[in-house]
Motif scaffolding. Structure first.
Motif, mmCIF file in Angstrom:
data_model
loop_
_atom_site.group_PDB
_atom_site.id
_atom_site.type_symbol
_atom_site.label_atom_id
_atom_site.label_comp_id
_atom_site.label_asym_id
_atom_site.label_seq_id
_atom_site.Cartn_x
_atom_site.Cartn_y
_atom_site.Cartn_z
ATOM 1 N N LYS A 72 -10.176 30.473 32.973
ATOM 2 C CA LYS A 72 -9.170 29.884 32.096
ATOM 3 C C LYS A 72 -8.271 30.948 31.476
ATOM 4 O O LYS A 72 -7.056 30.735 31.311
ATOM 5 C CB LYS A 72 -9.849 29.049 31.012
ATOM 6 C CG LYS A 72 -10.474 27.768 31.535
ATOM 7 C CD LYS A 72 -11.262 27.060 30.459
ATOM 8 C CE LYS A 72 -11.860 25.753 30.977
ATOM 9 N NZ LYS A 72 -12.738 25.102 29.963
ATOM 10 N N VAL A 76 -4.249 30.830 32.060
ATOM 11 C CA VAL A 76 -3.300 30.774 30.953
ATOM 12 C C VAL A 76 -2.349 31.968 30.992
ATOM 13 O O VAL A 76 -1.140 31.840 30.726
ATOM 14 C CB VAL A 76 -4.055 30.731 29.610
ATOM 15 C CG1 VAL A 76 -3.087 30.906 28.436
ATOM 16 C CG2 VAL A 76 -4.802 29.412 29.469
ATOM 17 N N GLU A 80 0.150 29.495 33.745
ATOM 18 C CA GLU A 80 0.774 28.506 32.860
ATOM 19 C C GLU A 80 2.280 28.767 32.768
ATOM 20 O O GLU A 80 2.715 29.915 32.652
ATOM 21 C CB GLU A 80 0.126 28.543 31.483
ATOM 22 C CG GLU A 80 0.395 27.295 30.662
ATOM 23 C CD GLU A 80 -0.493 27.214 29.433
ATOM 24 O OE1 GLU A 80 -0.880 26.088 29.048
ATOM 25 O OE2 GLU A 80 -0.805 28.277 28.859
ATOM 26 N N ARG A 98 -2.776 21.163 30.383
ATOM 27 C CA ARG A 98 -3.618 21.015 29.198
ATOM 28 C C ARG A 98 -4.083 19.567 29.116
ATOM 29 O O ARG A 98 -3.280 18.643 29.049
ATOM 30 C CB ARG A 98 -2.847 21.392 27.936
ATOM 31 C CG ARG A 98 -2.396 22.848 27.877
ATOM 32 C CD ARG A 98 -3.551 23.805 27.821
ATOM 33 N NE ARG A 98 -3.114 25.191 27.724
ATOM 34 C CZ ARG A 98 -3.221 25.925 26.623
ATOM 35 N NH1 ARG A 98 -3.761 25.408 25.514
ATOM 36 N NH2 ARG A 98 -2.802 27.183 26.619
ATOM 37 N N ASP A 154 -12.869 25.234 24.509
ATOM 38 C CA ASP A 154 -11.448 24.864 24.503
ATOM 39 C C ASP A 154 -11.145 23.907 23.364
ATOM 40 O O ASP A 154 -10.124 24.044 22.676
ATOM 41 C CB ASP A 154 -11.072 24.214 25.833
ATOM 42 C CG ASP A 154 -10.850 25.246 26.933
ATOM 43 O OD1 ASP A 154 -11.040 26.444 26.651
ATOM 44 O OD2 ASP A 154 -10.503 24.857 28.055
ATOM 45 N N ARG A 158 -8.594 25.965 21.050
ATOM 46 C CA ARG A 158 -7.232 25.823 21.563
ATOM 47 C C ARG A 158 -6.443 24.821 20.732
ATOM 48 O O ARG A 158 -7.002 24.009 19.995
ATOM 49 C CB ARG A 158 -7.249 25.409 23.038
ATOM 50 C CG ARG A 158 -7.871 26.455 23.954
ATOM 51 C CD ARG A 158 -7.582 26.175 25.410
ATOM 52 N NE ARG A 158 -8.322 27.083 26.277
ATOM 53 C CZ ARG A 158 -7.944 28.314 26.585
ATOM 54 N NH1 ARG A 158 -6.797 28.787 26.095
ATOM 55 N NH2 ARG A 158 -8.676 29.075 27.368
ATOM 56 N N SER A 159 -5.108 24.875 20.857
ATOM 57 C CA SER A 159 -4.239 23.959 20.126
ATOM 58 C C SER A 159 -4.420 22.541 20.673
ATOM 59 O O SER A 159 -4.860 22.362 21.818
ATOM 60 C CB SER A 159 -2.774 24.420 20.297
ATOM 61 O OG SER A 159 -2.429 24.431 21.671
ATOM 62 N N GLY A 165 -8.635 20.379 20.435
ATOM 63 C CA GLY A 165 -7.966 21.244 21.397
ATOM 64 C C GLY A 165 -7.933 20.645 22.789
ATOM 65 O O GLY A 165 -8.829 19.896 23.195
ATOM 66 N N VAL A 168 -8.134 23.437 29.350
ATOM 67 C CA VAL A 168 -7.303 23.987 30.428
ATOM 68 C C VAL A 168 -7.873 23.551 31.773
ATOM 69 O O VAL A 168 -9.007 23.887 32.124
ATOM 70 C CB VAL A 168 -7.246 25.525 30.351
ATOM 71 C CG1 VAL A 168 -6.475 26.089 31.541
ATOM 72 C CG2 VAL A 168 -6.606 25.968 29.039
#
Length: 210
Positions: A72, A76, A80, A98, A154, A158-159, A165, A168
């Motif tokens: 991941k 990213v 990405e 995402r 994640d 993650r956002s 989150g 990914v």
């Protein structure tokens, strides 16, 4: 003479046992040794065997988790916001997306619920490890644990936020949902558990027949 023999402890009867000899009728069984406080043979090797299975479980989990985490990070950083990479024509390509839902993109509206479920799975597997004596079950549960930890990481870090989150995903077969290595580990572990259950093998190493 008899009095002298009695004082120095030398038996004056031929059937008396000398030190290190067994007299007729002596009970030398392990039970008698235990009652007398003597040395006992190890009753079982289940505990060391169980510890080895637990070590296998966490080793498999650590490997699956590390592989998912590294993949991941690479996706990213390198994939990405870039065009997909074709591996086998249109049949298999790498495409970073995402995913706020569950595995393979299902249930995008229930991110928090899936996060709680993943955490619960991790707790259950950790508790079950104490009664684990089967190597195949150790591998299966290790795959499940590593995959659950990968996607849970994640969802926490993650956002758009903690426990919300987006995961990914990047493995994109044609006419199929995009997924990641954590999803693959979970599916492989689940399939192995189903096969073990059909064969009647329990996590404690016993075999039953319905």
């Amino acid at each position: 003479m008899a009095e002298a023999e009695r004082i120095i402890g030398t038996p004056d009867t031929p059937d008396a046992a000398r030190p290190g000899q067994q007299r007729p009728g002596d009970d030398t069984s392990p039970q008698a040794s235990a009652r007398a406080g003597g040395p006992q043979e190890p009753a079982t090797t289940e505990r060391p065997r169980g510890r080895r299975r637990i070590a296998v479980l966490f080793a498999v989990a650590a490997f699956a988790y590390a592989l998912d985490l590294v993949s991941k990070l690479v996706v990213v950083a390198r994939l990405e916001h870039h065009a997909p990479i074709r591996l086998i024509g249109d049949w298999l390509q790498l495409e970073a997306i995402r995913n706020p839902g569950a595995a393979f993109g299902f249930g995008e509206a229930f991110t928090v619920i899936f996060t709680v479920i993943a955490a619960a799975v991790i707790v259950v597997i950790t508790r079950l490890a104490r009664k684990l004596y089967s190597l195949p079950w150790a591998i299966a549960l290790g795959l499940l644990l590593g995959g659950a930890l990968g996607n849970l990481t994640d969802r926490i870090f993650r956002s758009p936020g903690v426990f919300e989150g987006a995961v990914v995903d990047f493995i994109a077969p044609k006419h199929f949902a995009v997924f990641n290595l954590a999803d693959s580990a979970i599916v492989c572990g689940g399939i192995l558990i189903v096969l073990l259950s059909f064969r009647g093998l329990d996590p404690d190493g016993t075999v039953h027949k319905d």
